[in-house]
Design an enzyme around this catalytic site. Structure first.
Site, PDB file in Angstrom:
ATOM      1  N   TYR A 154       0.841  -1.217   0.000  1.00 43.86           N
ATOM      2  CA  TYR A 154       0.000   0.000   0.000  1.00 43.86           C
ATOM      3  C   TYR A 154       0.873   1.264   0.000  1.00 43.86           C
ATOM      4  O   TYR A 154       0.618   2.204  -0.758  1.00 43.86           O
ATOM      5  CB  TYR A 154      -0.885  -0.056   1.245  1.00 43.86           C
ATOM      6  N   LYS A 158       1.036   4.162  -2.819  1.00 41.04           N
ATOM      7  CA  LYS A 158       0.706   5.555  -2.479  1.00 41.04           C
ATOM      8  C   LYS A 158       1.890   6.490  -2.706  1.00 41.04           C
ATOM      9  O   LYS A 158       1.706   7.646  -3.096  1.00 41.04           O
ATOM     10  CB  LYS A 158       0.209   5.631  -1.031  1.00 41.04           C
TER      11      LYS A 158
HETATM   12  P1  NAP Z   1     -13.699   2.565   0.991  1.00 41.10           P
HETATM   13  O1  NAP Z   1     -14.646   3.166   1.963  1.00 41.10           O
HETATM   14  O2  NAP Z   1     -13.308   1.132   1.122  1.00 41.10           O
HETATM   15  O3  NAP Z   1     -14.259   2.856  -0.507  1.00 41.10           O
HETATM   16  C1  NAP Z   1     -13.522   2.370  -1.602  1.00 41.10           C
HETATM   17  C2  NAP Z   1     -14.158   2.824  -2.903  1.00 41.10           C
HETATM   18  O4  NAP Z   1     -13.325   2.381  -3.991  1.00 41.10           O
HETATM   19  C3  NAP Z   1     -15.542   2.206  -3.148  1.00 41.10           C
HETATM   20  O5  NAP Z   1     -16.306   3.108  -3.921  1.00 41.10           O
HETATM   21  C4  NAP Z   1     -15.188   0.958  -3.975  1.00 41.10           C
HETATM   22  O6  NAP Z   1     -16.290   0.495  -4.775  1.00 41.10           O
HETATM   23  C5  NAP Z   1     -14.082   1.518  -4.856  1.00 41.10           C
HETATM   24  N1  NAP Z   1     -13.178   0.481  -5.375  1.00 41.10           N
HETATM   25  C6  NAP Z   1     -12.414  -0.392  -4.676  1.00 41.10           C
HETATM   26  N2  NAP Z   1     -11.747  -1.197  -5.507  1.00 41.10           N
HETATM   27  C7  NAP Z   1     -12.095  -0.843  -6.782  1.00 41.10           C
HETATM   28  C8  NAP Z   1     -11.769  -1.319  -8.083  1.00 41.10           C
HETATM   29  N3  NAP Z   1     -10.905  -2.336  -8.272  1.00 41.10           N
HETATM   30  N4  NAP Z   1     -12.346  -0.723  -9.151  1.00 41.10           N
HETATM   31  C9  NAP Z   1     -13.208   0.303  -8.980  1.00 41.10           C
HETATM   32  N5  NAP Z   1     -13.543   0.813  -7.790  1.00 41.10           N
HETATM   33  C10 NAP Z   1     -13.007   0.224  -6.695  1.00 41.10           C
HETATM   34  O7  NAP Z   1     -12.301   3.357   1.005  1.00 41.10           O
HETATM   35  P2  NAP Z   1     -11.935   4.818   1.615  1.00 41.10           P
HETATM   36  O8  NAP Z   1     -11.463   4.629   3.000  1.00 41.10           O
HETATM   37  O9  NAP Z   1     -12.988   5.795   1.296  1.00 41.10           O
HETATM   38  O10 NAP Z   1     -10.618   5.132   0.742  1.00 41.10           O
HETATM   39  C11 NAP Z   1     -10.681   5.901  -0.451  1.00 41.10           C
HETATM   40  C12 NAP Z   1      -9.270   6.221  -0.878  1.00 41.10           C
HETATM   41  O11 NAP Z   1      -8.602   6.924   0.174  1.00 41.10           O
HETATM   42  C13 NAP Z   1      -8.417   4.982  -1.166  1.00 41.10           C
HETATM   43  O12 NAP Z   1      -7.553   5.233  -2.246  1.00 41.10           O
HETATM   44  C14 NAP Z   1      -7.623   4.821   0.107  1.00 41.10           C
HETATM   45  O13 NAP Z   1      -6.414   4.124  -0.116  1.00 41.10           O
HETATM   46  C15 NAP Z   1      -7.382   6.277   0.484  1.00 41.10           C
HETATM   47  N6  NAP Z   1      -7.055   6.491   1.881  1.00 41.10           N
HETATM   48  C16 NAP Z   1      -7.921   6.133   2.870  1.00 41.10           C
HETATM   49  C17 NAP Z   1      -7.575   6.366   4.200  1.00 41.10           C
HETATM   50  C18 NAP Z   1      -8.478   5.987   5.331  1.00 41.10           C
HETATM   51  O14 NAP Z   1      -8.064   6.146   6.502  1.00 41.10           O
HETATM   52  N7  NAP Z   1      -9.704   5.548   5.077  1.00 41.10           N
HETATM   53  C19 NAP Z   1      -6.335   6.967   4.504  1.00 41.10           C
HETATM   54  C20 NAP Z   1      -5.487   7.326   3.470  1.00 41.10           C
HETATM   55  C21 NAP Z   1      -5.860   7.094   2.162  1.00 41.10           C
HETATM   56  P3  NAP Z   1     -17.374  -0.579  -4.152  1.00 41.10           P
HETATM   57  O15 NAP Z   1     -18.216   0.198  -3.160  1.00 41.10           O
HETATM   58  O16 NAP Z   1     -18.161  -1.040  -5.318  1.00 41.10           O
HETATM   59  O17 NAP Z   1     -16.564  -1.641  -3.483  1.00 41.10           O
END
Ligand code: NAP
Length: 243
Positions: A154, A158
């Site tokens: 990851y 990133k």
């Molecule tokens: P999340 O709640 O798990 O949502 C993930 C989203 O991405 C959902 O809409 C999912 O679609 C979609 N997705 C996953 N795999 C995919 C694929 N192969 N093709 C198309 N769409 C896909 O994640 P989140 O926490 O909001 O994270 C969003 C972004 O922020 C990510 O890049 C993550 O790495 C980054 N991030 C998150 C955090 C954190 O603390 N949460 C911190 C730093 C960075 P479905 O609903 O259909 O599964």
């Protein structure tokens, strides 16, 4: 076709992407979201976006599959005519200590979190170059800057997004296209809901609270719509976790 700015948010159906989609719709954009499989969440988000006056739609495709990406982006461009804001946000985790991490976990994360940005940005940049304007934001992570045990895959993806951001910013600035990254800290979403030791993380966060998806959305809206003289930056939005 529409006179409003068009924003495309990958992984915009849930979590951070959904909050960003809503913030951009509140700011007057027509917002198109994409997702991987959870159609119910996507439909609900589209309804919420429409209620804000956005001409919205959702597209289901795997961001790690270039053929699916090309087909879907072509349909979006045909329907909306332009893309002013691209948020490369879809992402997954497959955590494990490096010694136990197999190639499947490594490749799944690199393909979904990093190669996806190449696939999605490619046709969108071509369009933005014709428009001579656009803003691209890549959702990176503080982990891409500082690393994290159990997240070699990851953090590599990133960190790669940050290098991608800076190179594209240098290549595309003269075409009126800005490219930035946002680096969230720990944000309360489905992705982090099962993480252990949250109390330990909290102690390290200056603002003494976990982040909310809306905290990231405000930064993304700034980078997308307000930050006319900002490009090539990786903006940390982590409550002062790493200063
Ligand atoms: P999340 O709640 O798990 O949502 C993930 C989203 O991405 C959902 O809409 C999912 O679609 C979609 N997705 C996953 N795999 C995919 C694929 N192969 N093709 C198309 N769409 C896909 O994640 P989140 O926490 O909001 O994270 C969003 C972004 O922020 C990510 O890049 C993550 O790495 C980054 N991030 C998150 C955090 C954190 O603390 N949460 C911190 C730093 C960075 P479905 O609903 O259909 O599964």
């Amino acid at each position: 076709m529409t006179d409003k700015k068009v924003a495309l948010v990958t992984g915009g159906s849930r979590g951070i992407g959904k909050a960003c989609a809503i913030e951009l719709a509140k700011a007057g954009c027509d917002v198109v979201i994409t997702y991987a499989g959870n159609s119910a969440a996507a439909e609900k988000t589209v309804e919420e976006l429409k209620a804000l006056g956005s001409n919205s739609d959702s597209y289901k495709f795997d961001v790690s599959n270039q053929a699916e990406v090309d087909e879907a982006i072509a349909k979006i461009i045909e329907k909306y005519g332009r893309i002013d804001v691209l948020l490369n946000n879809a992402g997954i985790t497959r955590d494990d200590l490096f010694i136990r991490m197999d190639a499947e976990k490594w490749n799944a994360v690199i393909n979904t979190n990093l190669n996806s940005a190449f696939y999605v940005s490619k046709p969108v940049v071509k369009l933005m170059m014709k428009q001579r304007s656009g803003a691209i934001i890549n959702t990176s992570s503080v982990v891409g800057l500082y690393g994290n045990p159990g997240q070699a895959n990851y953090s590599a993806a990133k960190a790669g997004l940050i290098g991608f951001t800076k190179s594209l910013a240098k290549e595309l600035g003269s075409r009126g296209i800005r490219v930035n990254a946002v680096c969230p800290g720990f944000i309360e979403t489905d992705m982090t809901k099962d993480l252990p030791n949250m109390d330990e993380y909290l102690k390290a966060i200056s603002l003494r609270r976990l982040g909310q998806a809306e905290d990231i959305a405000k930064a993304v809206k700034f980078l997308a719509l307000d930050a006319d003289y900002v490009t090539g930056q990786a903006l940390e939005v982590d409550g002062g976790m790493l200063i």
